[in-house]
Motif scaffolding. Sequence first.
Motif, PDB file in Angstrom:
ATOM      1  N   ILE A 168       0.360  -0.772   0.013  1.00 42.50           N
ATOM      2  CA  ILE A 168      -0.298   0.336  -0.081  1.00 42.50           C
ATOM      3  C   ILE A 168       0.623   1.238   0.178  1.00 42.50           C
ATOM      4  O   ILE A 168       1.596   1.169   0.849  1.00 42.50           O
ATOM      5  CB  ILE A 168      -0.698  -0.299   1.205  1.00 42.50           C
ATOM      6  CG1 ILE A 168      -1.496  -0.609   1.543  1.00 42.50           C
ATOM      7  CG2 ILE A 168      -1.526   1.236   1.385  1.00 42.50           C
ATOM      8  CD1 ILE A 168      -2.665  -1.337   2.279  1.00 42.50           C
ATOM      9  N   ARG A 169       0.672   2.230  -0.988  1.00 39.81           N
ATOM     10  CA  ARG A 169       1.267   3.621  -0.759  1.00 39.81           C
ATOM     11  C   ARG A 169       0.744   4.296  -0.382  1.00 39.81           C
ATOM     12  O   ARG A 169      -0.319   4.318  -0.345  1.00 39.81           O
ATOM     13  CB  ARG A 169       1.932   3.823  -1.908  1.00 39.81           C
ATOM     14  CG  ARG A 169       2.498   2.792  -2.642  1.00 39.81           C
ATOM     15  CD  ARG A 169       3.218   2.604  -4.863  1.00 39.81           C
ATOM     16  NE  ARG A 169       4.510   1.827  -4.755  1.00 39.81           N
ATOM     17  CZ  ARG A 169       4.063   0.727  -4.826  1.00 39.81           C
ATOM     18  NH1 ARG A 169       2.986   0.007  -5.385  1.00 39.81           N
ATOM     19  NH2 ARG A 169       5.492  -0.092  -4.922  1.00 39.81           N
ATOM     20  N   GLY A 170       1.688   5.774   0.262  1.00 36.95           N
ATOM     21  CA  GLY A 170       0.541   6.460   0.862  1.00 36.95           C
ATOM     22  C   GLY A 170       1.654   8.289   0.753  1.00 36.95           C
ATOM     23  O   GLY A 170       2.967   7.707   0.511  1.00 36.95           O
ATOM     24  N   VAL A 171       1.011   9.427   0.961  1.00 36.49           N
ATOM     25  CA  VAL A 171       2.222   9.904   0.941  1.00 36.49           C
ATOM     26  C   VAL A 171       1.242  11.010   2.644  1.00 36.49           C
ATOM     27  O   VAL A 171       1.129  10.571   3.278  1.00 36.49           O
ATOM     28  CB  VAL A 171       1.240  10.930   0.403  1.00 36.49           C
ATOM     29  CG1 VAL A 171       0.359  11.655   0.185  1.00 36.49           C
ATOM     30  CG2 VAL A 171       2.957  12.476   0.561  1.00 36.49           C
ATOM     31  N   VAL A 172       2.905  11.156   2.980  1.00 34.01           N
ATOM     32  CA  VAL A 172       2.928  12.091   4.560  1.00 34.01           C
ATOM     33  C   VAL A 172       2.171  12.957   4.310  1.00 34.01           C
ATOM     34  O   VAL A 172       2.428  14.545   4.176  1.00 34.01           O
ATOM     35  CB  VAL A 172       4.689  12.237   5.459  1.00 34.01           C
ATOM     36  CG1 VAL A 172       3.585  12.338   6.989  1.00 34.01           C
ATOM     37  CG2 VAL A 172       4.931  10.930   5.494  1.00 34.01           C
ATOM     38  N   ASP A 173       1.216  13.488   5.040  1.00 34.93           N
ATOM     39  CA  ASP A 173       0.371  14.358   4.709  1.00 34.93           C
ATOM     40  C   ASP A 173       0.487  15.542   5.537  1.00 34.93           C
ATOM     41  O   ASP A 173       0.863  16.877   5.958  1.00 34.93           O
ATOM     42  CB  ASP A 173      -1.373  13.926   5.201  1.00 34.93           C
ATOM     43  CG  ASP A 173      -2.156  15.858   5.602  1.00 34.93           C
ATOM     44  OD1 ASP A 173      -2.265  15.987   3.972  1.00 34.93           O
ATOM     45  OD2 ASP A 173      -3.590  15.457   6.081  1.00 34.93           O
ATOM     46  N   ARG A 174       0.628  15.129   7.272  1.00 34.22           N
ATOM     47  CA  ARG A 174       1.509  16.324   8.233  1.00 34.22           C
ATOM     48  C   ARG A 174       1.711  15.364   9.318  1.00 34.22           C
ATOM     49  O   ARG A 174       1.364  14.070   9.335  1.00 34.22           O
ATOM     50  CB  ARG A 174       0.286  17.412   8.914  1.00 34.22           C
ATOM     51  CG  ARG A 174      -1.070  16.329   9.684  1.00 34.22           C
ATOM     52  CD  ARG A 174      -1.985  17.678   9.204  1.00 34.22           C
ATOM     53  NE  ARG A 174      -3.524  16.627   9.866  1.00 34.22           N
ATOM     54  CZ  ARG A 174      -4.190  15.795   9.405  1.00 34.22           C
ATOM     55  NH1 ARG A 174      -4.296  16.070   8.223  1.00 34.22           N
ATOM     56  NH2 ARG A 174      -5.311  15.668   9.773  1.00 34.22           N
ATOM     57  N   ILE A 175       2.561  15.866  10.041  1.00 38.83           N
ATOM     58  CA  ILE A 175       2.600  15.633  11.967  1.00 38.83           C
ATOM     59  C   ILE A 175       2.011  16.482  12.750  1.00 38.83           C
ATOM     60  O   ILE A 175       2.758  17.829  12.785  1.00 38.83           O
ATOM     61  CB  ILE A 175       4.283  15.566  11.618  1.00 38.83           C
ATOM     62  CG1 ILE A 175       5.070  14.739  10.352  1.00 38.83           C
ATOM     63  CG2 ILE A 175       4.782  14.945  12.726  1.00 38.83           C
ATOM     64  CD1 ILE A 175       7.010  14.328  10.111  1.00 38.83           C
ATOM     65  N   GLU A 176       1.647  15.250  13.225  1.00 40.19           N
ATOM     66  CA  GLU A 176       1.053  16.721  14.604  1.00 40.19           C
ATOM     67  C   GLU A 176       1.408  15.542  15.584  1.00 40.19           C
ATOM     68  O   GLU A 176       0.334  14.851  16.142  1.00 40.19           O
ATOM     69  CB  GLU A 176      -0.791  16.129  14.559  1.00 40.19           C
ATOM     70  CG  GLU A 176      -1.021  15.935  13.239  1.00 40.19           C
ATOM     71  CD  GLU A 176      -2.651  16.091  13.325  1.00 40.19           C
ATOM     72  OE1 GLU A 176      -3.575  15.707  14.213  1.00 40.19           O
ATOM     73  OE2 GLU A 176      -3.226  16.802  12.437  1.00 40.19           O
ATOM     74  N   GLY A 177       2.543  16.252  16.304  1.00 36.13           N
ATOM     75  CA  GLY A 177       3.157  15.557  17.406  1.00 36.13           C
ATOM     76  C   GLY A 177       3.696  14.399  17.664  1.00 36.13           C
ATOM     77  O   GLY A 177       5.268  14.868  16.695  1.00 36.13           O
TER      78      GLY A 177
END
Length: 73
Positions: free
Chosen positions: A3-12
Amino acid sequence: MIIRGVVDRIEGEQVVVLLGDEGVVLHLPRQFIPEVRESDLLSLDIRVEVPAEEVRKMSPKSLLERLAWRPDR
C-alpha cells in the motif's frame, strides 16, 4: 500487499498518512518511522503474519512478545 501513501502532516508524535487514490487516513506513532517528513512517499507491506487460528492458541505472554515492536525488524 503493498500500500502506498504520502505523509500529509505530522501532529506531535503522530504521523498522518493518506493512503491510495481514496486518501484513506492512517495515523501512525512517529516512533515507527522517526526519520519521516511531510510529503514523503511511503510504501507499506501489509500481510498476515500469523493466521487467527494460531493466534487464538498462543498464550497472552507469547502474543505480546510477538507484537513487541523492534526497530531492527
